[in-house]
Every structure is written in C-alpha cells, then in structure tokens.
Scaffold this motif. Structure first.
Motif, PDB file in Angstrom:
ATOM      1  N   ILE A  47       6.839 -20.942  -5.497  1.00  0.00           N
ATOM      2  CA  ILE A  47       6.826 -19.509  -5.292  1.00  0.00           C
ATOM      3  C   ILE A  47       8.256 -18.981  -5.257  1.00  0.00           C
ATOM      4  O   ILE A  47       9.171 -19.653  -4.759  1.00  0.00           O
ATOM      5  N   ILE A  48       8.425 -17.781  -5.795  1.00  0.00           N
ATOM      6  CA  ILE A  48       9.728 -17.127  -5.781  1.00  0.00           C
ATOM      7  C   ILE A  48       9.726 -15.949  -4.815  1.00  0.00           C
ATOM      8  O   ILE A  48      10.635 -15.804  -3.993  1.00  0.00           O
ATOM      9  N   SER A  49       8.703 -15.130  -4.927  1.00  0.00           N
ATOM     10  CA  SER A  49       8.689 -13.897  -4.153  1.00  0.00           C
ATOM     11  C   SER A  49       7.280 -13.333  -4.103  1.00  0.00           C
ATOM     12  O   SER A  49       6.459 -13.601  -4.977  1.00  0.00           O
ATOM     13  N   THR A  50       7.035 -12.546  -3.056  1.00  0.00           N
ATOM     14  CA  THR A  50       5.755 -11.859  -2.893  1.00  0.00           C
ATOM     15  C   THR A  50       6.008 -10.428  -2.456  1.00  0.00           C
ATOM     16  O   THR A  50       6.950 -10.166  -1.705  1.00  0.00           O
ATOM     17  N   ILE A  51       5.153  -9.538  -2.928  1.00  0.00           N
ATOM     18  CA  ILE A  51       5.166  -8.165  -2.424  1.00  0.00           C
ATOM     19  C   ILE A  51       3.749  -7.808  -2.012  1.00  0.00           C
ATOM     20  O   ILE A  51       2.790  -8.020  -2.778  1.00  0.00           O
ATOM     21  N   THR A  52       3.615  -7.300  -0.788  1.00  0.00           N
ATOM     22  CA  THR A  52       2.296  -6.947  -0.291  1.00  0.00           C
ATOM     23  C   THR A  52       1.857  -5.590  -0.839  1.00  0.00           C
ATOM     24  O   THR A  52       2.621  -4.893  -1.515  1.00  0.00           O
ATOM     25  N   ASN A  53       0.635  -5.217  -0.510  1.00  0.00           N
ATOM     26  CA  ASN A  53       0.131  -3.949  -1.038  1.00  0.00           C
ATOM     27  C   ASN A  53       0.885  -2.755  -0.479  1.00  0.00           C
ATOM     28  O   ASN A  53       0.936  -1.697  -1.106  1.00  0.00           O
ATOM     29  N   ASP A  54       1.499  -2.919   0.679  1.00  0.00           N
ATOM     30  CA  ASP A  54       2.257  -1.812   1.262  1.00  0.00           C
ATOM     31  C   ASP A  54       3.760  -1.986   1.090  1.00  0.00           C
ATOM     32  O   ASP A  54       4.542  -1.300   1.749  1.00  0.00           O
ATOM     33  N   GLY A  55       4.152  -2.889   0.205  1.00  0.00           N
ATOM     34  CA  GLY A  55       5.550  -2.974  -0.188  1.00  0.00           C
ATOM     35  C   GLY A  55       6.432  -3.929   0.593  1.00  0.00           C
ATOM     36  O   GLY A  55       7.649  -3.965   0.363  1.00  0.00           O
ATOM     37  N   ARG A  56       5.867  -4.683   1.512  1.00  0.00           N
ATOM     38  CA  ARG A  56       6.697  -5.678   2.203  1.00  0.00           C
ATOM     39  C   ARG A  56       7.038  -6.798   1.222  1.00  0.00           C
ATOM     40  O   ARG A  56       6.198  -7.213   0.429  1.00  0.00           O
ATOM     41  N   THR A  57       8.271  -7.247   1.302  1.00  0.00           N
ATOM     42  CA  THR A  57       8.722  -8.256   0.344  1.00  0.00           C
ATOM     43  C   THR A  57       9.176  -9.527   1.048  1.00  0.00           C
ATOM     44  O   THR A  57       9.676  -9.475   2.184  1.00  0.00           O
ATOM     45  N   TYR A  94       5.200 -17.070 -13.641  1.00  0.00           N
ATOM     46  CA  TYR A  94       3.834 -16.586 -13.503  1.00  0.00           C
ATOM     47  C   TYR A  94       3.740 -15.546 -12.403  1.00  0.00           C
ATOM     48  O   TYR A  94       4.419 -15.650 -11.389  1.00  0.00           O
ATOM     49  N   CYS A  95       2.861 -14.585 -12.591  1.00  0.00           N
ATOM     50  CA  CYS A  95       2.485 -13.739 -11.468  1.00  0.00           C
ATOM     51  C   CYS A  95       1.051 -14.084 -11.061  1.00  0.00           C
ATOM     52  O   CYS A  95       0.261 -14.569 -11.877  1.00  0.00           O
ATOM     53  N   ALA A  96       0.770 -13.850  -9.815  1.00  0.00           N
ATOM     54  CA  ALA A  96      -0.539 -14.175  -9.265  1.00  0.00           C
ATOM     55  C   ALA A  96      -0.906 -13.155  -8.198  1.00  0.00           C
ATOM     56  O   ALA A  96      -0.023 -12.578  -7.558  1.00  0.00           O
ATOM     57  N   ALA A  97      -2.194 -12.963  -8.019  1.00  0.00           N
ATOM     58  CA  ALA A  97      -2.689 -11.983  -7.059  1.00  0.00           C
ATOM     59  C   ALA A  97      -3.501 -12.675  -5.980  1.00  0.00           C
ATOM     60  O   ALA A  97      -4.309 -13.575  -6.272  1.00  0.00           O
ATOM     61  N   VAL A  98      -3.286 -12.245  -4.768  1.00  0.00           N
ATOM     62  CA  VAL A  98      -4.064 -12.736  -3.624  1.00  0.00           C
ATOM     63  C   VAL A  98      -4.477 -11.527  -2.805  1.00  0.00           C
ATOM     64  O   VAL A  98      -3.680 -10.626  -2.552  1.00  0.00           O
ATOM     65  N   SER A  99      -5.732 -11.496  -2.396  1.00  0.00           N
ATOM     66  CA  SER A  99      -6.196 -10.365  -1.595  1.00  0.00           C
ATOM     67  C   SER A  99      -5.445 -10.328  -0.283  1.00  0.00           C
ATOM     68  O   SER A  99      -5.036 -11.370   0.244  1.00  0.00           O
ATOM     69  N   MET A 100      -5.243  -9.137   0.241  1.00  0.00           N
ATOM     70  CA  MET A 100      -4.529  -9.011   1.504  1.00  0.00           C
ATOM     71  C   MET A 100      -5.298  -9.685   2.642  1.00  0.00           C
ATOM     72  O   MET A 100      -4.708 -10.159   3.604  1.00  0.00           O
ATOM     73  N   ILE A 101      -6.604  -9.759   2.509  1.00  0.00           N
ATOM     74  CA  ILE A 101      -7.394 -10.459   3.524  1.00  0.00           C
ATOM     75  C   ILE A 101      -7.040 -11.941   3.527  1.00  0.00           C
ATOM     76  O   ILE A 101      -6.846 -12.552   4.571  1.00  0.00           O
ATOM     77  N   ALA A 102      -6.941 -12.521   2.361  1.00  0.00           N
ATOM     78  CA  ALA A 102      -6.596 -13.944   2.275  1.00  0.00           C
ATOM     79  C   ALA A 102      -5.125 -14.173   2.586  1.00  0.00           C
ATOM     80  O   ALA A 102      -4.745 -15.216   3.116  1.00  0.00           O
ATOM     81  N   TYR A 103      -4.282 -13.217   2.243  1.00  0.00           N
ATOM     82  CA  TYR A 103      -2.840 -13.396   2.425  1.00  0.00           C
ATOM     83  C   TYR A 103      -2.465 -13.388   3.895  1.00  0.00           C
ATOM     84  O   TYR A 103      -1.661 -14.222   4.343  1.00  0.00           O
ATOM     85  N   GLY A 104      -3.045 -12.491   4.667  1.00  0.00           N
ATOM     86  CA  GLY A 104      -2.669 -12.384   6.074  1.00  0.00           C
ATOM     87  C   GLY A 104      -1.211 -12.017   6.171  1.00  0.00           C
ATOM     88  O   GLY A 104      -0.786 -10.988   5.662  1.00  0.00           O
ATOM     89  N   SER A 105      -0.421 -12.889   6.773  1.00  0.00           N
ATOM     90  CA  SER A 105       1.010 -12.658   6.855  1.00  0.00           C
ATOM     91  C   SER A 105       1.784 -13.917   6.480  1.00  0.00           C
ATOM     92  O   SER A 105       2.943 -14.081   6.829  1.00  0.00           O
ATOM     93  N   SER A 106       1.104 -14.789   5.747  1.00  0.00           N
ATOM     94  CA  SER A 106       1.716 -16.074   5.437  1.00  0.00           C
ATOM     95  C   SER A 106       2.309 -16.062   4.032  1.00  0.00           C
ATOM     96  O   SER A 106       1.599 -15.837   3.059  1.00  0.00           O
TER      97      SER A 106
END
Length: 127
Positions: A47-57, A94-106
């Motif tokens: 993994i390189i980076s993630t951005i949440t649905n509300d913009g946290r990086t 690659y980009c990948a999507a994970v639901s915010m429910i599954a992502y939590g804060s991890s």
C-alpha cells in the motif's frame, strides 16, 4: 458494472513526476475509501496511500513525502501525485476501493478487504 480504471502511468526519468488517476464507476463512490498500491516484479503488493470518503489521508513510509493523494467526488476520481521518482519506484500501480464500514480507521488492511480493484497502470522510472 463496477469499474476502477487507472491511468497516467508511463516512462519517466529518475527525479521526475507523474500524476496517476483512478476513475470509479458502478458503485456509491462516496461510501468508499480509495487506496493506491504498487507491485514491483517479484515483490508483494504494497500500500502507498489511502483517502477516506471525507478526505482523510494516510501514507505508508515507502513513499511518504514524495506522494500526495486527493479525491474529486464529483468526478469520482482519485489522484496520486508522485514526485522525485526513483528507479525502485518502478511497478504496476493499482487503485482499490474499500467500504468505509470495512475500513474503519485501519490503514493496513488485508488485500482481501478491498472490494474492487483496477487493472493497474505501469510506471517505469529510468536511471
């Protein structure tokens, strides 16, 4: 049909920059975090980076300080701006999507937790 499509890869000289794009369709974009990964030949996907649905990086140490992630919800697009590229950055991105429910804060999730993946875009950094 769910799709994630990456673009923007190519050949760049060491020290150069690239901006990758990931365009999503077929799912509720605003309910998902989007992550960028890379996989070099013979190595595991990381993994390189993630951005949440509300913009946290979040950024992994591997490219921290040299990449910036951003999302445009209206365009259903996530960008990865990469700079000061090195030959060891050569990989399929690659980009990948994970639901915010599954992502939590991890930040670090098993690859299997990501519901959707793009086919990848090749970045080659020449020395």
């Amino acid at each position: 049909e769910v799709q994630l499509v990456e673009s923007g890869g190519g050949l760049v000289q060491a020290g150069g920059s690239l901006r990758l794009s990931c365009v999503a369709s077929g799912f509720t974009f605003g309910d998902y975090a989007i992550a960028w990964f890379r996989q070099a030949p013979g190595k595991e996907r990381e993994i390189i980076s993630t951005i949440t649905n509300d913009g946290r990086t979040f950024y992994a140490d591997s490219m921290k300080g040299r990449v910036s992630i951003a999302r445009d919800n209206a365009r259903r697009t996530v960008y990865l701006q990469m700079g000061r590229l090195k030959p060891e950055d050569t990989a399929v991105y690659y980009c990948a999507a994970v639901s915010m429910i599954a992502y939590g804060s991890s930040f670090y999730l098993p690859l299997s937790e990501y519901q959707y993946w793009g086919p990848g875009t090749l970045v080659t950094v020449s020395s």
